[in-house]
Design an enzyme around this catalytic site. Sequence first.
Site, PDB file in Angstrom:
ATOM      1  N   ASP A 157       1.065  -1.681   0.173  1.00 40.46           N
ATOM      2  CA  ASP A 157       0.099  -0.279   0.164  1.00 40.46           C
ATOM      3  C   ASP A 157       0.723   1.903   0.195  1.00 40.46           C
ATOM      4  OD1 ASP A 157      -2.167   1.285  -0.055  1.00 40.46           O
ATOM      5  OD2 ASP A 157      -2.015   1.839   2.062  1.00 40.46           O
ATOM      6  N   ASN A 238      -8.046   6.832   3.354  1.00 39.46           N
ATOM      7  CA  ASN A 238      -8.214   7.962   2.043  1.00 39.46           C
ATOM      8  C   ASN A 238      -7.293   8.118   1.047  1.00 39.46           C
ATOM      9  OD1 ASN A 238      -9.820   9.356   4.885  1.00 39.46           O
ATOM     10  ND2 ASN A 238     -10.694   9.756   3.439  1.00 39.46           N
ATOM     11  N   ARG A 239      -6.346   7.065   1.379  1.00 41.58           N
ATOM     12  CA  ARG A 239      -4.276   7.492   1.003  1.00 41.58           C
ATOM     13  C   ARG A 239      -5.024   7.153  -1.143  1.00 41.58           C
ATOM     14  NH1 ARG A 239       0.425   5.654   2.195  1.00 41.58           N
ATOM     15  NH2 ARG A 239      -0.034   4.740   3.923  1.00 41.58           N
ATOM     16  N   ALA A 240      -5.791   6.475  -1.026  1.00 37.27           N
ATOM     17  CA  ALA A 240      -5.867   6.003  -2.516  1.00 37.27           C
ATOM     18  C   ALA A 240      -6.572   7.716  -3.870  1.00 37.27           C
ATOM     19  CB  ALA A 240      -7.033   4.779  -2.707  1.00 37.27           C
TER      20      ALA A 240
END
Length: 619
Positions: A157, A238-240
Amino acid sequence: MIFPFVAIEGQERIKKALLLNIINEKIGGVLINGEKGTAKSTLVRGLEKILTDKKVINLPLNTTEDNLVGSIDIERTLKTGKKFFQEGILKKCHNNILYIDEINLLGESIISTILEVVSREKNYIEREGISFSHDCKFILIGTMNPEEGDLRVGLLDKFGLYVNAVGSKDILERVNIIKKRLEFEKNPIVFSEKYFEDEELLKEKIFSAKEKLKKIKVSEQIMNIAVKFIEEANCLGNRAEIILIETAKAIAAFDKRTYLNIDDLKEAATFVLPHRVNLKNETLPNEANNKHNDNIDNNQTNNAMNNHENGQGSENSSQNKSIQENKNEDNDNSSENYSEEEFDIGEIYKVKNIFLDNTKDKFKRKGTGKRCKTKSSSLQGRYIKSSIPRGKIKDFALDASIRAAAPYQFKKTDNSLVINIKKEHIRVKQREKRTGVSILFAVDSSGSMGVKKRMEAVKGAVMSLLKNAYEKRDKVGMLSFRRDRAEELLPFTRSIDLAQKKLEKLSTGGKTPLSEGLLKAYNIIKTEMKRNKEAIPVLILLSDGKANFSFSGKEPVVESLEIAEKIKKAKIKCIVIDTEEGFIKLEMARTLSEAMGANYYKLDDIRSEDLIQLVKNNI
């Protein structure tokens, strides 16, 4: 001499992913996955020739923690008696590119350190009396071959983008690859000079894109669309969303624009989502149908929003039929006798990583294999760190011992010795290797498994798991339970062919003596652990959990749960694969898995559609 980046034939998606990271460092790196001989490493190393302000720092697989984070400067410490810090690889990485080839083979402790530094963007060192920290922000680029194993999810990730490297199938392109390689090897300097102008043009394009990037503003409409893309893919956190927008910005800037459009987001999604999608969601953004330009259906996001409503109607329309099927199955289960049936082995497929591949075994073992990482009790394995010895010294760590002794040399009384290493300075090596496991399959072969040819699917699942076990050099055993007993079909062996023959002959019929099967599995595993101290046993139970026979006179389900708790207390690693079907599910196998302390999967959920397979299927 490095092969020029611009001279590499094909692999346009990999090239673009790398360039996007150079244009916008907020993307967070790229993982390049693919088979051998697809120019993965050549592309990354060639990247340095088109960079004006960065270097590519290579991280060797055999690096130790001391080399990675830094340690005491032995030479200066010996001369002065004072402790001085010597920079590690991470110090050199700041504002540069950290490249890790075969990243999936990297040691567990090194991976953990890199994860921590990536998250903090700072490297903290507390060791051998040294307290030091420095900024450490870099672009992380990794390459891997899926045949060598999977990558830890936590590290996966951290990569902003994912690209799959596939060998070219175009004959002309393959011929050009050969020609260029032969020409380069004949005279690297002359060959590289041919591409000097192309490299300069690419440098100018990158510089221009960086300037465009500063001017790009993201509208609220684009943000909303980006969020819908992520919702459709069912990504966690919320990284994506952030990486999706940053990637889209880089794509627009590379295309000489200062605004974003829907196509930028679509293309960005093909880089950002493949390794982040939750594959239990049936409506995921797919990769492109051609090599160079991936597209996501414009209506896909809206379809995902409507899936729940549309699905509700179909559920209602089939509810009565499903309930009736479930009742029929329960009626079958209540029957005393079953006619014996034989089923073929169902579809064989790649299974998910449900084993211990990414688990760090806490015991030292001498076993061999490729399944899980373990501390090595022999002198074999990768040297990962040092420690203070306990008991007899077997694996002396000279480098670490010298570092520990260095601060005290300035005051030494015996000047005949170059360096005086006392007992308290001695350090030993800690090594890490991979080992296999001993997998016992406990298969429910009662009459209920014959309903709707469920046994055919179960056999296919077991065979798929056996294939995975063979690739990881595991030992396997098998037992089945039906009627009023459990039977060991196969003692632990490395012969997958023998296991397949036993599986083919396995028939269904009779009641479900689940407790008898669990007790038999418990005894077989305990015997294996006594016989082989190096064994890492894993129990895989395939059943719907609907026990209806007791060997002690107790209620069958209660008896099964009692033995399940016994297995849990013995700390046997367990996996429960639920074979239950029908609209109404009792989920008794889930309850059983909780009592066993097991990982729980439904039969349909062990089929692998991981990031590697997902990308391969859509290129």
